[in-house]
Design a protein around this motif. Structure first.
Motif, PDB file in Angstrom:
ATOM      1  N   ALA A 311      -9.091  61.369   2.689  1.00 29.64           N
ATOM      2  CA  ALA A 311     -10.012  62.677   2.315  1.00 29.64           C
ATOM      3  C   ALA A 311     -11.150  62.125   1.163  1.00 29.64           C
ATOM      4  O   ALA A 311     -12.247  61.459   0.911  1.00 29.64           O
ATOM      5  N   LEU A 312     -10.777  61.344  -0.045  1.00 32.99           N
ATOM      6  CA  LEU A 312     -11.232  60.044  -0.574  1.00 32.99           C
ATOM      7  C   LEU A 312     -11.933  59.522  -0.464  1.00 32.99           C
ATOM      8  O   LEU A 312     -12.834  58.958  -0.654  1.00 32.99           O
ATOM      9  N   TRP A 313     -11.813  58.718   0.471  1.00 37.26           N
ATOM     10  CA  TRP A 313     -12.645  57.405   1.784  1.00 37.26           C
ATOM     11  C   TRP A 313     -13.956  58.334   1.983  1.00 37.26           C
ATOM     12  O   TRP A 313     -15.001  57.547   1.651  1.00 37.26           O
ATOM     13  N   TYR A 314     -13.568  59.184   2.881  1.00 42.50           N
ATOM     14  CA  TYR A 314     -14.777  60.026   3.302  1.00 42.50           C
ATOM     15  C   TYR A 314     -16.309  60.125   2.001  1.00 42.50           C
ATOM     16  O   TYR A 314     -16.557  60.334   2.314  1.00 42.50           O
ATOM     17  N   GLN A 315     -14.885  60.173   0.632  1.00 38.65           N
ATOM     18  CA  GLN A 315     -16.223  61.099  -0.657  1.00 38.65           C
ATOM     19  C   GLN A 315     -16.498  60.040  -0.795  1.00 38.65           C
ATOM     20  O   GLN A 315     -17.499  60.359  -2.461  1.00 38.65           O
ATOM     21  N   GLY A 316     -16.081  59.078  -0.723  1.00 37.86           N
ATOM     22  CA  GLY A 316     -16.432  57.893  -1.522  1.00 37.86           C
ATOM     23  C   GLY A 316     -15.632  57.413  -3.056  1.00 37.86           C
ATOM     24  O   GLY A 316     -16.283  57.268  -3.871  1.00 37.86           O
ATOM     25  N   LYS A 317     -14.400  58.017  -2.909  1.00 39.60           N
ATOM     26  CA  LYS A 317     -13.808  58.119  -4.198  1.00 39.60           C
ATOM     27  C   LYS A 317     -12.565  57.388  -4.482  1.00 39.60           C
ATOM     28  O   LYS A 317     -12.366  57.063  -5.504  1.00 39.60           O
ATOM     29  N   ALA A 318     -12.217  56.838  -2.624  1.00 37.88           N
ATOM     30  CA  ALA A 318     -11.240  56.386  -2.685  1.00 37.88           C
ATOM     31  C   ALA A 318     -10.737  54.904  -4.154  1.00 37.88           C
ATOM     32  O   ALA A 318      -9.839  54.682  -4.398  1.00 37.88           O
ATOM     33  N   ASP A 319     -11.697  53.833  -3.874  1.00 38.44           N
ATOM     34  CA  ASP A 319     -11.150  52.543  -4.451  1.00 38.44           C
ATOM     35  C   ASP A 319     -11.636  53.645  -6.071  1.00 38.44           C
ATOM     36  O   ASP A 319     -11.142  52.758  -6.837  1.00 38.44           O
ATOM     37  N   LYS A 320     -11.400  54.119  -6.857  1.00 33.74           N
ATOM     38  CA  LYS A 320     -11.498  55.108  -7.688  1.00 33.74           C
ATOM     39  C   LYS A 320     -10.013  55.489  -8.145  1.00 33.74           C
ATOM     40  O   LYS A 320     -10.364  55.401  -9.879  1.00 33.74           O
ATOM     41  N   GLN A 321      -9.370  55.144  -7.035  1.00 35.08           N
ATOM     42  CA  GLN A 321      -8.016  55.578  -7.916  1.00 35.08           C
ATOM     43  C   GLN A 321      -7.303  54.336  -8.189  1.00 35.08           C
ATOM     44  O   GLN A 321      -6.939  53.148  -8.244  1.00 35.08           O
TER      45      GLN A 321
END
Length: 321
Positions: A311-321
């Protein structure tokens, strides 16, 4: 007996055996913290075939088409030239059609304008309604294979439709379980899933007034997703123009991200049976993993990408974790 979802979230990204929302189906979520889509680079191939020529789509007779103001076709439905099922074969009765999604060769689905994707959806709807009326046809499947690992055989953007003389066993068995769930809980399992995932706030990829996209709690495939109308619709053909626009917006975004990473995918319309009122789902299944003996011998699959990460990856947020 079917029960409403009551799972608790894991505190750490450790492996976990999870059960499907309402089916007796299990998956092992085995996330690898350093796993990213580019880890699959060695197994990927470009979706486009540079320099390839289109099949003779202009010469094929249209079963149905959507034209522009000049009379040129924008979306065209033709008969499958090599069908496994046909109306004149009593031993393999049925009908197979191809939806040519654009006149332009070497164009990805995700590169099409929103309006063009809506036209494709309109073609799906018309063909579903027409084919289900044919004699002895019991079910209509609509699906897309995109990329070499998803079974795409030609480069030109297209999807497929199959009219079946029976209700596929997997479709029928799920319908039975959904009926049981509704009888026990007096509610729709998919509507309950939507409410529960909105409360959880960790697997919802996107939502607007009309649709919601989420990475299911026990999805068997890495980066798997469901896109559902928020209002209860039992078939894609019953969705409104506004709902189809919302479907087009989010599906374009999600498939573009898969294309950027050269990840093949399938999507299909999970229409339920004409005689019941089950919730419609558009399922997006990227083709990342190769299933082996363990999965095929047990029916329990290992998903190496957690739905929460997806879900984070599709939102473009995964690399911010």
């Amino acid at each position: 007996m079917p029960q409403k979802p009551s799972h608790k979230e894991p505190e750490a990204p450790a492996s976990e055996l999870r059960k499907h929302y309402y089916l007796e189906r299990y998956v092992v979520i085995a996330p690898r913290r350093n796993l990213r889509p580019d880890a699959f680079k060695g197994d990927r191939s470009p979706h486009k075939t540079e320099g390839a020529k289109s099949p003779a789509i202009e010469k094929d007779r249209a079963i149905f088409q959507i034209k522009d103001e000049a009379g040129d076709w924008l979306v065209k439905v033709i008969s499958n030239a090599f069908p496994a099922l046909s109306l004149n074969n009593p031993k393999a009765y049925g009908k197979q059609e191809i939806v040519i999604e654009t006149p332009k060769h070497n164009t990805e689905f995700s590169e099409l304008p929103i309006a063009q994707i809506q036209r494709i959806f309109d073609a799906y709807s018309e063909r579903i309604e027409s084919l289900i009326k044919l004699k002895d046809i019991k079910h209509v499947s609509v699906f897309k294979n995109d990329g070499p690992k998803a079974g795409a055989s030609i480069a030109h953007a297209h999807s497929q439709i199959i009219a079946w003389p029976l209700i596929p066993p997997d479709v029928l068995s799920e319908a039975v379980v959904v009926d049981e769930y509704i009888e026990v809980n007096q509610s729709c399992p998919h509507c309950d899933v939507i409410s529960w995932e909105q409360e959880q706030k960790v697997r919802v990829i996107y939502e607007d007034k009309h649709v919601i996209a989420l990475s299911p709690y026990a999805t068997r495939v890495p980066f798997g997703a469901w896109i559902m109308p928020k209002k209860h619709r039992n078939s894609f053909s019953t969705t409104t123009a506004d709902e189809r626009q919302s479907f087009a917006v989010i599906l374009k975004k999600m498939t573009a991200l898969l294309d950027q990473n050269m990840i093949s995918y399938n999507f299909f319309l999970q229409n339920h049976l004409a005689y019941n009122n089950h919730h419609f789902v558009l399922r997006l299944d990227p083709r990342v993993s190769v299933w082996a003996g363990g999965e095929f011998s047990t029916g329990i699959y290992i998903n190496i990408v957690s739905p929460e990460y997806a879900a984070l990856w599709y939102q473009g947020k995964a690399d911010k974790q």
